[in-house]
Design a protein around this motif. Structure first.
Motif, PDB file in Angstrom:
ATOM      1  N   GLU A 247       0.785   2.737   0.810  1.00  0.00           N
ATOM      2  CA  GLU A 247       0.817   1.672   1.803  1.00  0.00           C
ATOM      3  C   GLU A 247      -0.104   0.526   1.388  1.00  0.00           C
ATOM      4  O   GLU A 247      -1.004   0.693   0.565  1.00  0.00           O
ATOM      5  N   ILE A 248       0.118  -0.623   1.996  1.00  0.00           N
ATOM      6  CA  ILE A 248      -0.667  -1.814   1.675  1.00  0.00           C
ATOM      7  C   ILE A 248      -2.156  -1.557   1.868  1.00  0.00           C
ATOM      8  O   ILE A 248      -2.990  -1.970   1.053  1.00  0.00           O
ATOM      9  N   SER A 249      -2.517  -0.850   2.930  1.00  0.00           N
ATOM     10  CA  SER A 249      -3.935  -0.599   3.206  1.00  0.00           C
ATOM     11  C   SER A 249      -4.585   0.210   2.090  1.00  0.00           C
ATOM     12  O   SER A 249      -5.749  -0.024   1.731  1.00  0.00           O
ATOM     13  N   VAL A 250      -3.841   1.161   1.525  1.00  0.00           N
ATOM     14  CA  VAL A 250      -4.367   1.975   0.425  1.00  0.00           C
ATOM     15  C   VAL A 250      -4.569   1.114  -0.817  1.00  0.00           C
ATOM     16  O   VAL A 250      -5.578   1.224  -1.519  1.00  0.00           O
ATOM     17  N   ARG A 251      -3.618   0.240  -1.082  1.00  0.00           N
ATOM     18  CA  ARG A 251      -3.723  -0.642  -2.243  1.00  0.00           C
ATOM     19  C   ARG A 251      -4.894  -1.613  -2.088  1.00  0.00           C
ATOM     20  O   ARG A 251      -5.612  -1.899  -3.045  1.00  0.00           O
ATOM     21  N   LYS A 252      -5.080  -2.108  -0.870  1.00  0.00           N
ATOM     22  CA  LYS A 252      -6.199  -3.019  -0.626  1.00  0.00           C
ATOM     23  C   LYS A 252      -7.533  -2.312  -0.826  1.00  0.00           C
ATOM     24  O   LYS A 252      -8.460  -2.856  -1.441  1.00  0.00           O
ATOM     25  N   ASP A 253      -7.649  -1.087  -0.312  1.00  0.00           N
ATOM     26  CA  ASP A 253      -8.890  -0.328  -0.482  1.00  0.00           C
ATOM     27  C   ASP A 253      -9.191  -0.098  -1.960  1.00  0.00           C
ATOM     28  O   ASP A 253     -10.344  -0.196  -2.406  1.00  0.00           O
ATOM     29  N   PHE A 254      -8.159   0.221  -2.711  1.00  0.00           N
ATOM     30  CA  PHE A 254      -8.303   0.444  -4.153  1.00  0.00           C
ATOM     31  C   PHE A 254      -8.838  -0.811  -4.842  1.00  0.00           C
ATOM     32  O   PHE A 254      -9.773  -0.750  -5.658  1.00  0.00           O
ATOM     33  N   LEU A 255      -8.275  -1.963  -4.507  1.00  0.00           N
ATOM     34  CA  LEU A 255      -8.687  -3.213  -5.140  1.00  0.00           C
ATOM     35  C   LEU A 255     -10.075  -3.646  -4.689  1.00  0.00           C
ATOM     36  O   LEU A 255     -10.827  -4.242  -5.464  1.00  0.00           O
ATOM     37  N   VAL A 256     -10.442  -3.336  -3.446  1.00  0.00           N
ATOM     38  CA  VAL A 256     -11.798  -3.630  -2.981  1.00  0.00           C
ATOM     39  C   VAL A 256     -12.811  -2.821  -3.786  1.00  0.00           C
ATOM     40  O   VAL A 256     -13.863  -3.331  -4.194  1.00  0.00           O
TER      41      VAL A 256
END
Length: 337
Positions: A247-256
């Motif tokens: 999900e988008i939230s998982v991808r965002k956390d990864f990039l953060v």
């Protein structure tokens, strides 16, 4: 389609390096024998030695050949620059060379270079043979202090980390791999290794994220697509829920997480929030930060921030994503002293 700089660095051309070193040896021999003009032959020897090192920085003889020629040319500045370059590749502090400013490196430069090559071998397969399990802690401590932004240093330590996996284990190597990539996210070889490690552990979201990074940087790879096919085949008929990408939230956390790691050697102050869940989109603030990062040369930080913003649907950041990728690629342009 021609290879990019990052692709050439990932796969040094040993055959081309050997060919140019052979030519350097030929012209060096001619200059020593007095056949033709010395200056012409030695210049051709130096030019070919530089090309040999440019094509394959992992072969110690390429370093030795260029050092030998610089000594013959009485090029003290050149041998200093070459030694500093080798130290940078090996992850050592090039400032050590500056401490020898009162010493003629024409006398000891080749000896110092040989000692560095023998004690810290550029061939990762040879390097790992002398590695002991008791050395893991000291290696990790040294690794975390390194500036791995030099593309050759990044590739070299990526190869060493790959060989170290069986000794140190995934917990250690996955973290070090992410640190490595925070310096140079175009190292698609390490992204692929991390993807495989996460896949073996059953952490499929993280595996997809790593494979996605690898394929995004190296269009000739199909690791993300191959992984998707494996997952769909695995889940087909074995589960009531089909596999889907993170999900988008998982991808965002990864990039953060990657963004935070990339700021360790950054001059730009980046506030990504107290936790990954508290990241808010503020175009004016984020745009100022991106401009500041690019201005300060913090291209890795700009890359991960802009990619996170694009992932969140902030398409205005795509311009900064492309700019950071181009800047990172430009840093791979190696100049041989």
């Amino acid at each position: 389609m021609g290879e990019s700089l990052s692709q050439r660095l990932q796969h040094p051309r040993r055959s081309l390096g050997d060919r140019h070193r052979s030519q350097a040896e030929k012209f060096l021999r001619l200059s020593n024998q007095g056949e033709g003009e010395f200056s012409v032959n030695i210049q051709w020897a130096e030019q070919n030695a530089r090309q040999a090192l440019l094509h394959d920085f992992t072969h110690p003889e390429n370093w030795r050949m260029l050092a030998k020629i610089k000594v013959l040319l009485a090029d003290d500045i050149g041998i200093r620059a070459l030694l500093s370059d080798l130290f940078a590749v090996l992850g050592r502090d090039p400032e050590y060379v500056s401490q020898l400013e009162d010493v003629s490196l024409l006398d000891v430069g080749s000896e110092l270079l040989n000692a560095a090559l023998q004690n810290d071998h550029l061939d990762s397969d040879i390097w790992i043979q002398s590695f002991d399990a008791s050395d893991v802690d000291s290696f990790v401590e040294r690794f975390l202090k390194l500036d791995l932004s030099d593309p050759r240093c990044n590739v070299l330590f990526g190869r060493r980390l790959e060989r170290l996996w069986d000794i140190a284990g995934s917990d250690v190597c996955i973290h070090l791999g992410k640190v490595l990539l925070s310096h140079r996210p175009q190292n698609y070889e390490m992204w692929t290794n991390l993807g495989r490690a996460h896949e073996r552990m059953g952490d499929y979201d993280q595996a997809w994220l790593c494979y996605d990074q690898a394929q995004s940087y190296a269009g000739h790879l199909t690791v993300r697509d191959d992984f998707k096919e494996r997952m769909e085949s695995h889940f087909d008929g074995n589960s009531s829920v089909a596999w889907s990408r993170p999900e988008i939230s998982v991808r965002k956390d990864f990039l953060v997480t990657m963004e935070k790691l990339s700021t360790r050697f950054s001059d730009s102050v980046i506030d990504t929030g107290a936790s990954n869940e508290e990241v808010h989109v503020d175009q004016s603030g984020d745009e100022r930060r991106l401009e500041n990062m690019l201005k300060n040369g913090d291209f890795s930080s700009a890359f991960f921030l802009s990619r996170r913003l694009v992932t969140s649907g902030e398409m205005w950041a795509k311009e900064y994503l492309e700019a950071s990728k181009l800047a990172l690629e430009g840093k791979d342009d190696v100049i041989i002293p």
